[in-house]
Design an enzyme around this catalytic site. Sequence first.
Site, PDB file in Angstrom:
ATOM      1  N   LYS A 100     -39.779 -24.151  79.225  1.00 21.78           N
ATOM      2  CA  LYS A 100     -39.251 -23.038  80.026  1.00 21.78           C
ATOM      3  C   LYS A 100     -38.665 -21.953  79.151  1.00 21.78           C
ATOM      4  O   LYS A 100     -38.683 -20.789  79.493  1.00 21.78           O
ATOM      5  CB  LYS A 100     -38.051 -23.502  80.862  1.00 21.78           C
ATOM      6  CG  LYS A 100     -38.260 -24.575  81.822  1.00 21.78           C
ATOM      7  CD  LYS A 100     -36.912 -24.782  82.538  1.00 21.78           C
ATOM      8  CE  LYS A 100     -36.868 -26.103  83.244  1.00 21.78           C
ATOM      9  NZ  LYS A 100     -36.368 -27.185  82.384  1.00 21.78           N
ATOM     10  N   LYS A 158     -44.355 -28.164  72.329  1.00 22.64           N
ATOM     11  CA  LYS A 158     -44.262 -28.499  73.749  1.00 22.64           C
ATOM     12  C   LYS A 158     -44.213 -27.241  74.619  1.00 22.64           C
ATOM     13  O   LYS A 158     -43.548 -26.270  74.243  1.00 22.64           O
ATOM     14  CB  LYS A 158     -42.981 -29.326  73.956  1.00 22.64           C
ATOM     15  CG  LYS A 158     -42.859 -29.974  75.306  1.00 22.64           C
ATOM     16  CD  LYS A 158     -41.520 -30.688  75.475  1.00 22.64           C
ATOM     17  CE  LYS A 158     -40.427 -29.747  75.903  1.00 22.64           C
ATOM     18  NZ  LYS A 158     -39.301 -30.378  76.612  1.00 22.64           N
ATOM     19  N   LYS A 182     -32.731 -28.629  69.142  1.00 21.75           N
ATOM     20  CA  LYS A 182     -32.046 -27.524  69.829  1.00 21.75           C
ATOM     21  C   LYS A 182     -30.889 -26.973  69.007  1.00 21.75           C
ATOM     22  O   LYS A 182     -30.634 -25.772  69.035  1.00 21.75           O
ATOM     23  CB  LYS A 182     -31.563 -27.961  71.222  1.00 21.75           C
ATOM     24  CG  LYS A 182     -32.717 -28.134  72.196  1.00 21.75           C
ATOM     25  CD  LYS A 182     -32.272 -28.087  73.643  1.00 21.75           C
ATOM     26  CE  LYS A 182     -33.499 -28.063  74.556  1.00 21.75           C
ATOM     27  NZ  LYS A 182     -33.194 -28.176  75.963  1.00 21.75           N
TER      28      LYS A 182
HETATM   29  N1  AQP Z   1     -44.257 -29.821  78.254  1.00 16.62           N
HETATM   30  C1  AQP Z   1     -43.957 -30.871  78.992  1.00 16.62           C
HETATM   31  N2  AQP Z   1     -44.866 -31.832  79.213  1.00 16.62           N
HETATM   32  C2  AQP Z   1     -44.574 -32.929  79.990  1.00 16.62           C
HETATM   33  N3  AQP Z   1     -43.363 -33.106  80.574  1.00 16.62           N
HETATM   34  C3  AQP Z   1     -42.431 -32.158  80.368  1.00 16.62           C
HETATM   35  N4  AQP Z   1     -41.166 -32.033  80.801  1.00 16.62           N
HETATM   36  C4  AQP Z   1     -40.635 -30.882  80.324  1.00 16.62           C
HETATM   37  N5  AQP Z   1     -41.538 -30.232  79.586  1.00 16.62           N
HETATM   38  C5  AQP Z   1     -42.666 -31.007  79.582  1.00 16.62           C
HETATM   39  C6  AQP Z   1     -40.506 -33.015  81.647  1.00 16.62           C
HETATM   40  O1  AQP Z   1     -39.874 -32.325  82.708  1.00 16.62           O
HETATM   41  C7  AQP Z   1     -38.667 -33.010  83.040  1.00 16.62           C
HETATM   42  C8  AQP Z   1     -37.521 -32.045  83.084  1.00 16.62           C
HETATM   43  O2  AQP Z   1     -37.273 -31.504  81.815  1.00 16.62           O
HETATM   44  P1  AQP Z   1     -36.020 -30.564  81.638  1.00 16.62           P
HETATM   45  O3  AQP Z   1     -36.301 -29.235  82.144  1.00 16.62           O
HETATM   46  O4  AQP Z   1     -34.815 -31.184  82.195  1.00 16.62           O
HETATM   47  O5  AQP Z   1     -35.828 -30.545  80.093  1.00 16.62           O
HETATM   48  P2  AQP Z   1     -36.797 -30.220  78.953  1.00 16.62           P
HETATM   49  O6  AQP Z   1     -37.645 -31.420  78.672  1.00 16.62           O
HETATM   50  O7  AQP Z   1     -35.935 -29.725  77.832  1.00 16.62           O
HETATM   51  O8  AQP Z   1     -37.742 -29.068  79.529  1.00 16.62           O
HETATM   52  P3  AQP Z   1     -38.016 -27.663  78.932  1.00 16.62           P
HETATM   53  O9  AQP Z   1     -39.012 -26.977  79.783  1.00 16.62           O
HETATM   54  O10 AQP Z   1     -38.365 -27.789  77.467  1.00 16.62           O
HETATM   55  O11 AQP Z   1     -36.625 -26.959  79.132  1.00 16.62           O
HETATM   56  P4  AQP Z   1     -35.785 -26.136  78.098  1.00 16.62           P
HETATM   57  O12 AQP Z   1     -36.736 -25.098  77.562  1.00 16.62           O
HETATM   58  O13 AQP Z   1     -34.652 -25.545  78.868  1.00 16.62           O
HETATM   59  O14 AQP Z   1     -35.339 -27.111  77.049  1.00 16.62           O
HETATM   60  C9  AQP Z   1     -38.478 -34.125  82.013  1.00 16.62           C
HETATM   61  O15 AQP Z   1     -38.908 -35.327  82.575  1.00 16.62           O
HETATM   62  C10 AQP Z   1     -39.373 -33.708  80.895  1.00 16.62           C
HETATM   63  O16 AQP Z   1     -39.848 -34.814  80.167  1.00 16.62           O
END
Ligand code: AQP
Length: 354
Positions: free
Chosen positions: A220, A217, A134
């Site tokens: 969001k 991955k 990030k």
């Molecule tokens: N692609 C994914 N596959 C499986 N699990 C996922 N999680 C997120 N993306 C995937 C799981 O969702 C939970 C919450 O994640 P988060 O939103 O707190 O943080 P993150 O992992 O950083 O999710 P994003 O979507 O990638 O958010 P941004 O884009 O804001 O960084 C966790 O349990 C995570 O493992």
Amino acid sequence: MTEPVAATPAATPAASPAASPFKTRVFSGIQPSGGLTLGNYLGAIKRFVQMQDSGIETLYCMVDLHAITVWQDPDKLRHNTRELAAGFMAAGLTPAKSILFNQSQVPEHAQLGWVFNCVARMGWMGRMTQWKDKAGKNAEQASLGLFAYPALMAADILVYHATHVPVGEDQKQHLELARDIAAKFNHDYGVNFFPLTEPVIEGAATRVMSLRDGTKKMSKSDPSDMARINMTDDADAIAKKIRKAKTDADALPSDPKGLEDRPEARNLVAIYAALAGTSIAAVLSEHAGQPFSAFKPRLIDLAVAELAPISSEMARLMADPAEIDRMLGQGAQTARAIAAPILDRTYDIVGMIR
Ligand code: AQP
């Protein structure tokens, strides 16, 4: 201790552990940093619901303090937090069985987070792959909060003495760091106060990948909306995104080994398996030899049947934001009743006058 303690993914915990001094308690959180994705749903929320329904004590949190480690428009953050709460409930979480709340309404998270900032070592944090991803080459411009993110995450978990945390694969390293922080605290102060929490990383889709690039991955914050399925997408949008999802020209193999080096194909099969509640091997034995032109319509049917009702229930819940706020406020009060004595005892152990 400088190296992370290896955490083995645990099976779904029993409600009453045999030999632990800590009561089985599940905590997990999701950032309201955008709309919920299919990755969040399959990697985390589906498991949250299973754990809730198995009768274990469960706390699920919208981690808004984490979200602001990168810029969030204030109005969008409020909206996303309510929408996340609506997503939790539409997927089957209920305040009757789980404690549902947002992080900033329970100040004990940030208070314990500060103590853990003083326990965690700079070297540990600098090795976190999420920080490196990030912050990228722009680390000088990244917020201090983004660097300290895993210490706050450890506090989120340990302020409840949570023993198990259901997460997707990407959070495994942060969970290992939470164990390091707990172990160092216990060692430095000569106590056995914080549990060494187990990650629960289970299911066919613990890492859902982008629909446009099977090596990235699903996220969001991906700039391309076609890369993800949002939990607010309606049936037409879900169908369109799956139809246009990147694949290759080969038919489906009969064995999971045949998906090696085919990341996009593997991703769609894993999504199918997770939605159907089965394994990748079982999906392949049913669909071996099919081209994606035949497999994708089946996947669309499955995804629409599971996700479209969630998206319409989210819309219904979002029509009454005051009710969501009321529910979150009540959840925060219940959460504080658990967190406050644990924080108080932590301050006492550290030597602060109570
Ligand atoms: N692609 C994914 N596959 C499986 N699990 C996922 N999680 C997120 N993306 C995937 C799981 O969702 C939970 C919450 O994640 P988060 O939103 O707190 O943080 P993150 O992992 O950083 O999710 P994003 O979507 O990638 O958010 P941004 O884009 O804001 O960084 C966790 O349990 C995570 O493992």
